[in-house]
Design a protein around this motif. Sequence first.
Motif, PDB file in Angstrom:
ATOM      1  N   ILE A 132       0.819  -1.216   0.000  1.00 46.81           N
ATOM      2  CA  ILE A 132       0.000   0.000   0.000  1.00 46.81           C
ATOM      3  C   ILE A 132       0.849   1.261   0.000  1.00 46.81           C
ATOM      4  O   ILE A 132       0.449   2.281  -0.563  1.00 46.81           O
ATOM      5  CB  ILE A 132      -0.977   0.020   1.200  1.00 46.81           C
ATOM      6  CG1 ILE A 132      -0.205  -0.107   2.522  1.00 46.81           C
ATOM      7  CG2 ILE A 132      -2.022  -1.050   1.074  1.00 46.81           C
ATOM      8  CD1 ILE A 132      -1.098   0.023   3.749  1.00 46.81           C
ATOM      9  N   GLY A 133       2.018   1.192   0.612  1.00 45.32           N
ATOM     10  CA  GLY A 133       2.874   2.379   0.649  1.00 45.32           C
ATOM     11  C   GLY A 133       3.363   2.801  -0.715  1.00 45.32           C
ATOM     12  O   GLY A 133       3.698   3.978  -0.930  1.00 45.32           O
ATOM     13  N   ASP A 134       3.400   1.859  -1.670  1.00 43.96           N
ATOM     14  CA  ASP A 134       3.890   2.179  -3.011  1.00 43.96           C
ATOM     15  C   ASP A 134       2.876   2.974  -3.828  1.00 43.96           C
ATOM     16  O   ASP A 134       3.199   3.492  -4.888  1.00 43.96           O
ATOM     17  CB  ASP A 134       4.243   0.885  -3.765  1.00 43.96           C
ATOM     18  CG  ASP A 134       5.351   0.117  -3.077  1.00 43.96           C
ATOM     19  OD1 ASP A 134       6.173   0.750  -2.393  1.00 43.96           O
ATOM     20  OD2 ASP A 134       5.397  -1.117  -3.217  1.00 43.96           O
ATOM     21  N   TYR A 135       1.630   3.048  -3.360  1.00 45.56           N
ATOM     22  CA  TYR A 135       0.580   3.720  -4.121  1.00 45.56           C
ATOM     23  C   TYR A 135       0.279   5.124  -3.591  1.00 45.56           C
ATOM     24  O   TYR A 135      -0.664   5.757  -4.035  1.00 45.56           O
ATOM     25  CB  TYR A 135      -0.699   2.876  -4.111  1.00 45.56           C
ATOM     26  CG  TYR A 135      -0.571   1.614  -4.917  1.00 45.56           C
ATOM     27  CD1 TYR A 135      -0.771   1.615  -6.288  1.00 45.56           C
ATOM     28  CD2 TYR A 135      -0.211   0.414  -4.316  1.00 45.56           C
ATOM     29  CE1 TYR A 135      -0.637   0.458  -7.038  1.00 45.56           C
ATOM     30  CE2 TYR A 135      -0.075  -0.760  -5.046  1.00 45.56           C
ATOM     31  CZ  TYR A 135      -0.294  -0.721  -6.411  1.00 45.56           C
ATOM     32  OH  TYR A 135      -0.145  -1.874  -7.150  1.00 45.56           O
ATOM     33  N   ILE A 136       1.050   5.590  -2.631  1.00 46.48           N
ATOM     34  CA  ILE A 136       0.867   6.943  -2.098  1.00 46.48           C
ATOM     35  C   ILE A 136       2.059   7.791  -2.527  1.00 46.48           C
ATOM     36  O   ILE A 136       3.204   7.402  -2.316  1.00 46.48           O
ATOM     37  CB  ILE A 136       0.748   6.917  -0.567  1.00 46.48           C
ATOM     38  CG1 ILE A 136      -0.468   6.073  -0.152  1.00 46.48           C
ATOM     39  CG2 ILE A 136       0.624   8.327  -0.010  1.00 46.48           C
ATOM     40  CD1 ILE A 136      -0.680   5.983   1.329  1.00 46.48           C
ATOM     41  N   PRO A 137       1.818   8.952  -3.147  1.00 46.58           N
ATOM     42  CA  PRO A 137       2.928   9.795  -3.621  1.00 46.58           C
ATOM     43  C   PRO A 137       3.877  10.170  -2.488  1.00 46.58           C
ATOM     44  O   PRO A 137       3.444  10.418  -1.351  1.00 46.58           O
ATOM     45  CB  PRO A 137       2.209  11.030  -4.185  1.00 46.58           C
ATOM     46  CG  PRO A 137       0.815  10.587  -4.461  1.00 46.58           C
ATOM     47  CD  PRO A 137       0.504   9.526  -3.442  1.00 46.58           C
ATOM     48  N   ASN A 138       5.158  10.237  -2.805  1.00 41.95           N
ATOM     49  CA  ASN A 138       6.147  10.615  -1.796  1.00 41.95           C
ATOM     50  C   ASN A 138       5.888  12.007  -1.240  1.00 41.95           C
ATOM     51  O   ASN A 138       6.151  12.279  -0.065  1.00 41.95           O
ATOM     52  CB  ASN A 138       7.555  10.553  -2.398  1.00 41.95           C
ATOM     53  CG  ASN A 138       8.071   9.128  -2.519  1.00 41.95           C
ATOM     54  OD1 ASN A 138       7.660   8.253  -1.769  1.00 41.95           O
ATOM     55  ND2 ASN A 138       8.958   8.890  -3.469  1.00 41.95           N
ATOM     56  N   SER A 139       5.388  12.901  -2.093  1.00 44.17           N
ATOM     57  CA  SER A 139       5.109  14.266  -1.633  1.00 44.17           C
ATOM     58  C   SER A 139       4.039  14.266  -0.551  1.00 44.17           C
ATOM     59  O   SER A 139       4.100  15.049   0.407  1.00 44.17           O
ATOM     60  CB  SER A 139       4.672  15.142  -2.814  1.00 44.17           C
ATOM     61  OG  SER A 139       3.528  14.593  -3.452  1.00 44.17           O
ATOM     62  N   VAL A 140       3.057  13.369  -0.662  1.00 46.95           N
ATOM     63  CA  VAL A 140       1.999  13.272   0.342  1.00 46.95           C
ATOM     64  C   VAL A 140       2.541  12.640   1.626  1.00 46.95           C
ATOM     65  O   VAL A 140       2.219  13.082   2.731  1.00 46.95           O
ATOM     66  CB  VAL A 140       0.809  12.449  -0.202  1.00 46.95           C
ATOM     67  CG1 VAL A 140      -0.247  12.238   0.873  1.00 46.95           C
ATOM     68  CG2 VAL A 140       0.199  13.147  -1.414  1.00 46.95           C
TER      69      VAL A 140
END
Length: 566
Positions: free
Chosen positions: A113-121
């Motif tokens: 799941i962590g791979d689907y959230i933008p790093n900026s967020v």
Amino acid sequence: MNTQPKSKNIFSNLAADIPSSIVVFLVALPLCLGVALASNAPLFSGIIAGVCGGIIVGIASGSQLSVSGPAAGLTAIVASAILTLQSFEAFLVVVVLAGVLQLILGFAKAGIIGDYIPNSVIKGMLAAIGLILIINQVPQLLGDQSALPANDEEAVVPSGNIFINFFKAFAYITPAALVIGLVCLVFHFIWEKWTAGKKGVIRLIPAPLLIVFLGVGLNALFTGTGLMPALSEAYLVNIPQAGSAREFLSFFTSPDWSVIGNSQVWVLALTIALVASLESLLSLEAVDAMDPYQRISPTNRELKAQGIGNIVSGLLGGIPVTSVIVRSSANVNSGAKTKMSAILHGVLLLSCVAFIPALLNSIPKTALAAILIFTGYKLAKPALFKFYYKKGWDQFLPFVITVIAILATDLLKGVIIGIGAGLFFAFRSNFRKAVFVVKDDKKYLFRLRKDVSFLNKALIKQNLEKVPDGAQVVIDALRADFIDKDIVEVIEDFIIQAPLRAIDVQLETSGFIDHGFSNKILANDNKEGHLRRTYTNVIISTRQKEKQEQEKESTMDFATLATQPQ
């Protein structure tokens, strides 16, 4: 070259793991107390969480170097949840349910799941947490007399929001707390800068431990010399002291299961489960990158381990746990080789609170506040904002929007808003780059790149309509991974109508990707891995053949009529 330890027996590396566990214990002890303090939870609950994170999660986790415990990233949610539910026992139900949800996520193989959230967020979330930590802990640093709890075993219920409490605290300053807090905070910054380029043993000395000693020493100095009124018990850590094993066990708190039907409990549990899982996965990724043996930790198993840890922590009266990068990095840097280091650090925490609580009760809360303010600064330092500003508006705006949204609402809503902002800029970037149009007099190039969706239909249609009669058009789809059927239809309609306006159209598509163009339109001319076709010539030649066939049929019909008898 395989650099992993030869033996898989975790007890075979005790010579390295025992010293490391001591270092991690010294780092974790003040942080467990500090995170509980920032969460407006009983300080004993922070120790329980540290013990569960070390022993329970340490045993269940597949990571050899990750260390779990109460995390600064959850303080805002925990403090808000306790305030909302008006009961720490009710909040413990949230912790247990969050653990159950994490178990479900683990079995559902949601470790990605962590791979689907933008790093900026993600960075925006951490920066917002850092700012909340700073704002929340300034009153403790100042020794705000109006926020003193009557009993440290009960949660502090502040009035107003964090911004009101922040400004109000300046009217209730306790001089000794302010001096101790400022000295500890300045020392933390100086120590961090001084040891940044150092190597060897000096790097293993945990700054939080030194700050605790400094805070205790300064308060003892005030007590002995009378330079200023020393801090009383209300300003110090208050861990319950047991006279027997039975009394010690009575300090553990059980959840109040009567609130399980409350919808707010389930919403808070889901929030903690998602945020704790995300923080654990990010920390796990960072620890694996630091592992000198380059071991890869199973993410799904980590979610299960964190779930079990939170279930046990909630049942015993502890706050939520996650994998924590501060303790994990200390574990790596001190030379740990297996998970035995994390497990032993949990045992040391349990022994400390069981046998020497009197020493813990001499720690000033303002010293713990200094540790947390520094942690908040590390999460939200100005260099991070500057870094994302330099990366461009498509990275900077989602980052800032996430920070502002979390401060204005709560963590879950803020992250959702941040993800929405990230998706908007992703769509915007793809929309702008998907279609590239160049014209030179009556020569036009339409280049389709990446994914061309229906959102690009209006742009393509408008530009095709602007093509003048007698123009030469090249439609390059070689770089397109996907072309929506609506776009294909627009292009095919243009190609069919082009001969009527004397427009010469050349379409280039990949021979390896079927973009959905009609076979009646396409000509079979495969050159160098892609198909290059000139549709004007194909259509004209087809129409010429049809005309010739019609003329031939007309001639044959006339001949037939001529030979018939009159």
